[in-house]
Motif scaffolding. Structure first.
Motif, mmCIF file in Angstrom:
data_model
loop_
_atom_site.group_PDB
_atom_site.id
_atom_site.type_symbol
_atom_site.label_atom_id
_atom_site.label_comp_id
_atom_site.label_asym_id
_atom_site.label_seq_id
_atom_site.Cartn_x
_atom_site.Cartn_y
_atom_site.Cartn_z
ATOM 1 N N VAL A 199 0.812 -1.228 0.024
ATOM 2 C CA VAL A 199 0.132 -0.119 -0.134
ATOM 3 C C VAL A 199 0.962 1.281 -0.025
ATOM 4 C CG1 VAL A 199 -1.750 1.107 1.169
ATOM 5 C CG2 VAL A 199 -1.602 -1.279 1.147
ATOM 6 N N GLU A 200 0.841 2.180 -1.099
ATOM 7 C CA GLU A 200 1.844 3.328 -1.148
ATOM 8 C C GLU A 200 0.825 4.408 -0.804
ATOM 9 O OE1 GLU A 200 3.164 3.728 -5.257
ATOM 10 O OE2 GLU A 200 5.023 2.466 -4.585
ATOM 11 N N GLU A 201 -0.453 4.379 -0.920
ATOM 12 C CA GLU A 201 -1.225 5.882 -0.590
ATOM 13 C C GLU A 201 -2.609 5.510 -0.681
ATOM 14 O OE1 GLU A 201 -1.354 10.280 -2.544
ATOM 15 O OE2 GLU A 201 -0.508 8.782 -3.499
ATOM 16 N N HIS A 202 -3.226 6.386 0.482
ATOM 17 C CA HIS A 202 -4.682 6.484 0.545
ATOM 18 C C HIS A 202 -5.161 7.759 -0.213
ATOM 19 C CE1 HIS A 202 -5.597 2.704 2.305
ATOM 20 N NE2 HIS A 202 -4.823 3.037 3.331
ATOM 21 N N ALA A 203 -5.559 8.043 -1.080
ATOM 22 C CA ALA A 203 -5.952 9.432 -2.013
ATOM 23 C C ALA A 203 -7.370 9.433 -2.357
ATOM 24 C CB ALA A 203 -4.944 9.501 -3.306
ATOM 25 N N LEU A 204 -7.872 10.647 -2.915
ATOM 26 C CA LEU A 204 -8.964 10.969 -3.614
ATOM 27 C C LEU A 204 -9.122 11.017 -4.950
ATOM 28 C CD1 LEU A 204 -10.151 13.561 -0.580
ATOM 29 C CD2 LEU A 204 -10.994 11.206 -0.784
ATOM 30 N N ASP A 205 -10.026 10.806 -5.633
ATOM 31 C CA ASP A 205 -10.192 10.729 -7.009
ATOM 32 C C ASP A 205 -10.626 12.067 -7.306
ATOM 33 O OD1 ASP A 205 -9.965 10.111 -9.418
ATOM 34 O OD2 ASP A 205 -11.692 8.733 -9.485
ATOM 35 N N ALA A 206 -10.728 12.394 -8.521
ATOM 36 C CA ALA A 206 -10.986 13.802 -9.074
ATOM 37 C C ALA A 206 -12.415 14.115 -8.772
ATOM 38 C CB ALA A 206 -11.054 13.683 -10.773
ATOM 39 N N LYS A 207 -12.926 14.962 -8.703
ATOM 40 C CA LYS A 207 -14.410 15.448 -8.142
ATOM 41 C C LYS A 207 -15.262 15.415 -9.371
ATOM 42 C CE LYS A 207 -16.640 18.781 -5.479
ATOM 43 N NZ LYS A 207 -16.880 20.229 -4.769
ATOM 44 N N VAL A 208 -16.382 14.604 -8.886
ATOM 45 C CA VAL A 208 -17.460 14.416 -9.884
ATOM 46 C C VAL A 208 -18.891 15.211 -9.400
ATOM 47 C CG1 VAL A 208 -18.970 12.683 -10.965
ATOM 48 C CG2 VAL A 208 -16.655 12.008 -10.397
ATOM 49 N N ILE A 209 -19.334 15.809 -10.332
ATOM 50 C CA ILE A 209 -20.239 16.662 -10.145
ATOM 51 C C ILE A 209 -21.830 16.118 -10.142
ATOM 52 C CG2 ILE A 209 -21.809 18.925 -10.426
ATOM 53 C CD1 ILE A 209 -19.156 19.316 -9.326
ATOM 54 N N ILE A 210 -22.682 15.950 -9.282
ATOM 55 C CA ILE A 210 -24.068 15.264 -9.466
ATOM 56 C C ILE A 210 -25.016 16.137 -9.534
ATOM 57 C CG2 ILE A 210 -25.589 13.562 -8.464
ATOM 58 C CD1 ILE A 210 -22.231 13.228 -7.163
ATOM 59 N N PHE A 211 -25.750 16.529 -10.716
ATOM 60 C CA PHE A 211 -26.593 17.705 -10.765
ATOM 61 C C PHE A 211 -27.959 17.161 -10.954
ATOM 62 C CE2 PHE A 211 -28.798 20.685 -13.554
ATOM 63 C CZ PHE A 211 -28.878 21.631 -12.742
ATOM 64 N N LYS A 212 -29.059 17.485 -10.409
ATOM 65 C CA LYS A 212 -30.418 17.073 -10.536
ATOM 66 C C LYS A 212 -31.289 18.282 -10.778
ATOM 67 C CE LYS A 212 -29.901 12.947 -7.611
ATOM 68 N NZ LYS A 212 -30.540 12.329 -6.050
ATOM 69 N N LYS A 213 -32.074 18.042 -11.506
ATOM 70 C CA LYS A 213 -33.168 19.125 -11.953
ATOM 71 C C LYS A 213 -34.666 18.542 -12.420
ATOM 72 C CE LYS A 213 -33.825 23.348 -15.170
ATOM 73 N NZ LYS A 213 -33.233 23.873 -16.207
ATOM 74 N N LYS A 214 -35.625 19.403 -11.981
ATOM 75 C CA LYS A 214 -36.896 19.106 -12.680
ATOM 76 C C LYS A 214 -37.479 20.554 -13.151
ATOM 77 C CE LYS A 214 -37.888 15.611 -9.085
ATOM 78 N NZ LYS A 214 -38.629 15.329 -8.004
ATOM 79 N N ARG A 215 -37.842 20.400 -14.303
ATOM 80 C CA ARG A 215 -38.417 21.602 -14.942
ATOM 81 C C ARG A 215 -39.736 22.038 -14.483
ATOM 82 N NH1 ARG A 215 -38.843 20.155 -21.245
ATOM 83 N NH2 ARG A 215 -39.395 22.582 -21.095
ATOM 84 N N ARG A 216 -39.656 23.432 -14.337
ATOM 85 C CA ARG A 216 -40.882 23.998 -13.798
ATOM 86 C C ARG A 216 -41.309 23.648 -12.601
ATOM 87 N NH1 ARG A 216 -41.683 22.931 -19.215
ATOM 88 N NH2 ARG A 216 -42.894 21.080 -18.535
ATOM 89 N N LYS A 217 -40.478 23.015 -11.588
ATOM 90 C CA LYS A 217 -40.829 22.517 -10.390
ATOM 91 C C LYS A 217 -40.014 23.274 -9.300
ATOM 92 C CE LYS A 217 -43.639 19.517 -12.006
ATOM 93 N NZ LYS A 217 -45.004 19.486 -11.673
ATOM 94 N N ASN A 218 -39.077 24.204 -9.667
ATOM 95 C CA ASN A 218 -38.236 24.888 -8.766
ATOM 96 C C ASN A 218 -37.280 24.074 -7.995
ATOM 97 O OD1 ASN A 218 -37.170 27.249 -7.545
ATOM 98 N ND2 ASN A 218 -38.652 27.506 -5.975
ATOM 99 N N TYR A 219 -36.847 23.029 -8.751
ATOM 100 C CA TYR A 219 -35.887 21.723 -8.021
ATOM 101 C C TYR A 219 -34.833 21.826 -8.606
ATOM 102 C CZ TYR A 219 -34.502 17.486 -6.245
ATOM 103 O OH TYR A 219 -33.923 16.410 -5.542
ATOM 104 N N ARG A 220 -33.640 22.015 -8.088
ATOM 105 C CA ARG A 220 -32.323 21.949 -8.544
ATOM 106 C C ARG A 220 -31.238 21.588 -7.451
ATOM 107 N NH1 ARG A 220 -29.143 26.729 -11.690
ATOM 108 N NH2 ARG A 220 -29.031 27.229 -9.662
ATOM 109 N N ARG A 221 -30.658 20.767 -7.500
ATOM 110 C CA ARG A 221 -29.744 19.981 -6.478
ATOM 111 C C ARG A 221 -28.222 19.899 -7.448
ATOM 112 N NH1 ARG A 221 -33.263 21.711 -4.391
ATOM 113 N NH2 ARG A 221 -34.587 21.177 -2.741
#
Length: 250
Positions: A199-221
């Motif tokens: 074991v050489e290292e414990h690291a973190l992978d590149a950041k992944v964006i999770i985007f959720k949206k519902k049209r005309r529902k005023n919902y976005r995360r």
């Protein structure tokens, strides 16, 4: 006419301030001289009884852009929740130093065996596990992923539990071995084969964006995720006859 007179009296009574004490009798000449000597003073502004009439509450109006008018969609106002910031050194140190799981040694060994590895122990200061390259390869399975490795290769796997940096591992779920002279395929694994790693290292992978949206529902995360990884260095492959390296004369 009577109604007009009543309104005029009411207005005059409100506009003209009422005096509590009667004025002392003063001659007309004295009043005239006093009024001429004093500078003209502007009347003090009256306090507004209802400030809401003059300072209305804020109003929010929906607007449309040129692209939304064609589709018939109104512009939406969103509030992002759960958005994660960038990981710094403190987060990486927190990932590297995990809290104890509270499991016994037997439970740890059994869970590691299900994933496909075994923790031997920390690497000694005098040990030299890295060897020169050998023309042998192996296909190992760690968790649900398969890797083709050779001596000296480095791979990134999902975070392996119950192991620290500089720990020696044995990857015992070998699916295939190969060299210049032979190839051995497991059914499904080779019980006598093993791959050694450090074991050489414990690291973190590149950041992944999770985007959720519902049209005309005023919902976005919007959320972010960085997968925890473990870097392994392959040191040796056992279970197959290795051909002798022949020095080529220049």
């Amino acid at each position: 006419m009577a109604s007009r007179r009543c309104l005029l009296r009411l207005l005059s009574s409100r506009l003209v301030p009422q005096r509590s004490q009667p004025l002392a009798p003063v001659s007309i000449a004295t009043r005239t001289l006093t009024s001429l000597s004093e500078p003209l003073a502007h009347p003090a502004p009256r306090a507004l009884a209802s400030p809401r009439l003059y300072y209305p509450s804020r109003c929010h109006f929906a607007t449309r852009s040129s692209g939304d008018e064609e589709d018939g969609d109104e512009e939406e106002h969103y509030d992002d929740e759960g958005s994660e910031g960038e990981w710094g050194e403190e987060e990486e140190e927190a990932v590297a130093a995990k809290k104890p799981s509270g499991k016994t040694e037997e439970e740890k060994v059994a869970e590691a065996a299900e994933i496909g590895y075994k923790v031997v122990g920390p690497l000694g200061a005098d040990e030299k596990p890295f060897k020169p390259y050998e023309p042998v390869f192996a296909v190992v399975q760690i968790g649900s992923h398969q890797f083709k490795v050779s001596n000296g290769d480095s791979i990134f796997t999902e975070r392996l539990k119950f192991c620290d940096v500089n720990d020696k591992l044995i990857l015992n779920r070998v699916l295939m071995l190969g060299s210049q002279t032979q190839t051995v395929i497991g059914r499904p694994i080779l019980p006598e084969a093993s791959v050694h790693a450090v074991v050489e290292e414990h690291a973190l992978d590149a950041k992944v964006i999770i985007f959720k949206k519902k049209r005309r529902k005023n919902y976005r995360r919007t959320k972010g995720h960085r997968q925890e990884l473990t870097k392994l260095r392959i040191t040796n492959i056992e279970g197959i006859d290795k051909p002798e390296t022949v020095a080529v004369a220049a």
